[in-house]
Design a protein around this motif. Structure first.
Motif, mmCIF file in Angstrom:
data_model
loop_
_atom_site.group_PDB
_atom_site.id
_atom_site.type_symbol
_atom_site.label_atom_id
_atom_site.label_comp_id
_atom_site.label_asym_id
_atom_site.label_seq_id
_atom_site.Cartn_x
_atom_site.Cartn_y
_atom_site.Cartn_z
ATOM 1 N N GLN A 173 62.062 32.965 51.769
ATOM 2 C CA GLN A 173 61.501 31.842 51.219
ATOM 3 C C GLN A 173 60.736 30.930 52.239
ATOM 4 N N GLY A 174 60.782 31.419 53.642
ATOM 5 C CA GLY A 174 60.152 30.616 54.520
ATOM 6 C C GLY A 174 60.631 29.131 54.834
ATOM 7 N N ILE A 175 62.066 29.230 54.313
ATOM 8 C CA ILE A 175 62.922 27.931 54.845
ATOM 9 C C ILE A 175 63.442 27.939 56.179
ATOM 10 N N SER A 176 64.107 29.022 56.452
ATOM 11 C CA SER A 176 64.781 29.007 57.640
ATOM 12 C C SER A 176 64.285 30.076 58.452
ATOM 13 N N GLU A 177 64.726 29.939 59.896
ATOM 14 C CA GLU A 177 64.185 30.917 60.835
ATOM 15 C C GLU A 177 65.198 32.029 60.911
ATOM 16 N N TYR A 178 64.813 33.392 61.274
ATOM 17 C CA TYR A 178 65.453 34.804 61.328
ATOM 18 C C TYR A 178 66.845 34.668 62.033
ATOM 19 N N ASP A 179 66.794 33.886 63.164
ATOM 20 C CA ASP A 179 67.834 33.924 64.053
ATOM 21 C C ASP A 179 69.209 32.929 63.251
ATOM 22 N N VAL A 180 68.634 32.014 62.647
ATOM 23 C CA VAL A 180 69.622 31.333 61.780
ATOM 24 C C VAL A 180 70.392 32.168 60.650
ATOM 25 N N CYS A 181 69.497 32.913 59.974
ATOM 26 C CA CYS A 181 69.957 33.797 59.023
ATOM 27 C C CYS A 181 70.816 34.983 59.500
ATOM 28 N N TYR A 182 70.285 35.214 60.494
ATOM 29 C CA TYR A 182 71.098 36.625 61.239
ATOM 30 C C TYR A 182 72.507 36.166 61.334
ATOM 31 N N GLU A 183 72.613 34.988 62.020
ATOM 32 C CA GLU A 183 73.987 34.540 62.562
ATOM 33 C C GLU A 183 74.738 34.515 61.256
ATOM 34 N N LYS A 184 74.272 34.015 59.994
ATOM 35 C CA LYS A 184 75.036 33.947 58.870
ATOM 36 C C LYS A 184 75.452 35.327 58.464
ATOM 37 N N PHE A 185 74.545 36.109 58.539
ATOM 38 C CA PHE A 185 74.773 37.735 57.971
ATOM 39 C C PHE A 185 75.851 38.184 58.810
ATOM 40 N N LEU A 186 75.920 38.285 60.011
ATOM 41 C CA LEU A 186 76.922 38.668 60.948
ATOM 42 C C LEU A 186 78.082 38.149 60.787
ATOM 43 N N ASN A 187 78.330 37.042 60.483
ATOM 44 C CA ASN A 187 79.454 36.172 60.016
ATOM 45 C C ASN A 187 80.042 36.881 58.853
ATOM 46 N N LYS A 188 79.285 37.037 57.830
ATOM 47 C CA LYS A 188 79.651 37.448 56.405
ATOM 48 C C LYS A 188 80.035 39.020 56.524
ATOM 49 N N MET A 189 79.537 39.814 57.605
ATOM 50 C CA MET A 189 79.901 41.141 57.810
ATOM 51 C C MET A 189 81.132 40.889 58.574
ATOM 52 N N ASN A 190 81.488 40.478 59.349
ATOM 53 C CA ASN A 190 82.712 40.396 59.969
ATOM 54 C C ASN A 190 83.796 40.064 59.207
ATOM 55 N N LEU A 191 83.560 39.056 58.226
ATOM 56 C CA LEU A 191 84.564 38.676 57.336
ATOM 57 C C LEU A 191 84.764 40.004 56.492
ATOM 58 N N TYR A 192 84.055 40.571 56.228
ATOM 59 C CA TYR A 192 84.144 41.746 55.069
ATOM 60 C C TYR A 192 84.921 42.699 55.570
ATOM 61 N N HIS A 193 84.781 43.182 57.022
ATOM 62 C CA HIS A 193 85.212 44.032 57.745
ATOM 63 C C HIS A 193 86.827 43.876 57.980
ATOM 64 N N GLU A 194 87.170 42.621 57.935
ATOM 65 C CA GLU A 194 88.473 42.018 58.233
ATOM 66 C C GLU A 194 89.264 42.129 56.748
ATOM 67 N N GLU A 195 88.560 42.283 55.594
ATOM 68 C CA GLU A 195 89.391 42.434 54.468
ATOM 69 C C GLU A 195 90.382 43.567 54.277
#
Length: 443
Positions: A421-443
């Motif tokens: 949507q052009g609201i946030s920078e890629y780097d910010v969203c990328y870190e959120k994505f990595l956190n989500k992935m790491n939580l998913y792998h720990e399930e």
């Protein structure tokens, strides 16, 4: 002499009766055996059912068909949890499940030993990428049937002017060429850069993110901690975002006045539906009426090598862990591999490029020898040897196949939403994505 003949007769009688007993025992061993199969209504298994029934007439087949993957997989999970799972499931690209995570939890029967003992499961008969071992916890849990390359059609003069050439142009170079074309024509509502025809017409809905992840040959689970993963993922996300915007632009043009489209300057009409032979042979004819010149086609290569391609698996089959007759179930999956029908004139709802070389090359020979008519009335003439040879080269260039993973795709859609949507920078969203992935792998 008479005694010798009599003794020989007795020996032959014994041997023949032994064979009859053995055949009878084999037949009896198959009696009362059945296989329960889950699949979608559009699953391409009609010819496999015929082939299997000819080979194993004593085995009863029960096929339950579902309208959507969501419906089928909801029933499947419930049946797994209640120890009433079917024997076989035929999946496709629309799956809602994390197949590999289910495999790690031992939901499926391991096929590793069957594959090792199968002398016909070779790269001579099947695409090399299909016979490479797909393992989870050192076991193989499925057999592949078909896959989806991304093939794009363009005016030949435009491709030549941009110096885009199969085997030389990388995925990144191709993306930047599309991006530049889109930026140059932002204000022109009828100059389209890259759109998916079947998406525009609403004929089929294939999400672009899993397609591009597979084309780029990115395995998120394995690569997310590698140094260049961040930039590779950014290219996929930027390209998918561009394609979705161009799809919408094409839909708007179609809803207003399709005849105004500037086809001569259309960068690419993209396909991933149908098999390669049918698609290329048909649309190099069909799009001449759009472009008013010769049609060039280009199959998207991997990120690492312009001469190699990687594709999304479009259909595959697995045996459930509690299957009572796993070898019979494996034989059925092999029938699907060998009898995946791909001809355009068949009434199959869904079909894609087969992993079976015999089916693929049989189709190419068909299109070399005869004319045929597309559903819209376009007459398709026999393809020349040069096109047939090129299709075979493209087929053999596929060196990797990837599972769709709806969980990962959902994480991308949600965590990168603000970037889209052009609201946030890629780097910010990328870190959120990595956190989500790491939580998913720990399930």
């Amino acid at each position: 002499m008479i005694k010798k003949v009599f003794v020989l007769f007795l020996c032959l009688s014994f041997i023949l009766s032994g064979c009859n007993v053995q055949n009878a025992e084999t037949s009896m061993s198959l009696e009362n055996k059945k296989l329960e199969i889950f699949c979608l209504e559009g699953a391409n298994i009609s010819y496999a059912l015929i082939a299997f029934r000819e080979k194993f007439p004593e085995v009863r087949l029960s096929v339950e068909k579902f309208k959507t993957s969501t419906e089928m997989e909801d029933v499947l999970i419930n049946r797994i949890n209640t120890k009433q799972a079917p024997d076989i499931v035929i999946f496709d690209f629309s799956t809602t499940l994390d197949f590999e995570k289910l495999a790690q939890k031992k939901a499926f029967y391991p096929l590793t030993n069957f594959v090792k003992d199968d002398v016909d499961f070779t790269s001579e008969k099947y695409l090399s990428a299909a016979v490479e071992v797909f393992q989870s916890n050192e076991e193989q849990y499925f057999l592949p049937f078909s896959f989806m390359p991304i093939i794009n059609y363009s005016p030949r003069s435009l491709m030549e002017s941009l110096q885009i050439s199969q085997g030389e142009t990388t995925l990144e170079e191709y993306f930047h060429a599309v991006q530049n074309h889109a930026e140059e024509n932002t204000d022109d509502s009828y100059t389209l850069s890259f759109f998916r025809l079947f998406q525009v017409f609403g004929a089929v809905d294939i999400p672009i993110v899993p397609l591009l992840l597979s084309v780029a040959d990115i395995d998120i689970a394995e690569e997310m901690n590698s140094p260049n993963f961040k930039e590779k993922l950014k290219l996929v996300i930027d390209f998918s975002r561009l394609i979705e915007l161009q799809d919408q632009k094409a839909k708007n043009a179609y809803d207003t006045n399709w005849s105004f489209v500037n086809w001569k300057n259309t960068f690419a009409i993209s396909h991933s539906y149908y098999d390669m032979a049918t698609d290329i042979s048909g649309y190099i004819s069909a799009y001449q009426s759009y472009f008013k010149e010769e049609v060039e086609y280009f199959m998207l290569p991997t990120l690492e090598d312009a001469q190699k391609s990687s594709c999304l698996l479009s259909s595959w089959g697995s045996i459930l862990a509690d299957c009572e007759n796993p070898k019979l179930a494996y034989d059925f999956l092999r029938c699907v591999m060998d009898n995946y029908e791909v001809r355009f004139q068949q009434n199959t709802s869904m079909w894609f490029t087969p992993v079976s070389k015999e089916k693929m090359f049989e189709n190419i020979e068909l299109y070399k020898s005869r004319s045929w008519m597309m559903k819209d009335g376009t007459v398709v003439h026999p393809i020349p040897d040069s096109v047939a040879e090129n299709i075979i080269e493209l087929y053999h260039s596929v060196t990797a196949l990837h599972f769709p993973n709806p969980k990962f795709e959902n994480f991308i859609a949600t965590e990168f939403y603000d970037y889209f949507q052009g609201i946030s920078e890629y780097d910010v969203c990328y870190e959120k994505f990595l956190n989500k992935m790491n939580l998913y792998h720990e399930e």
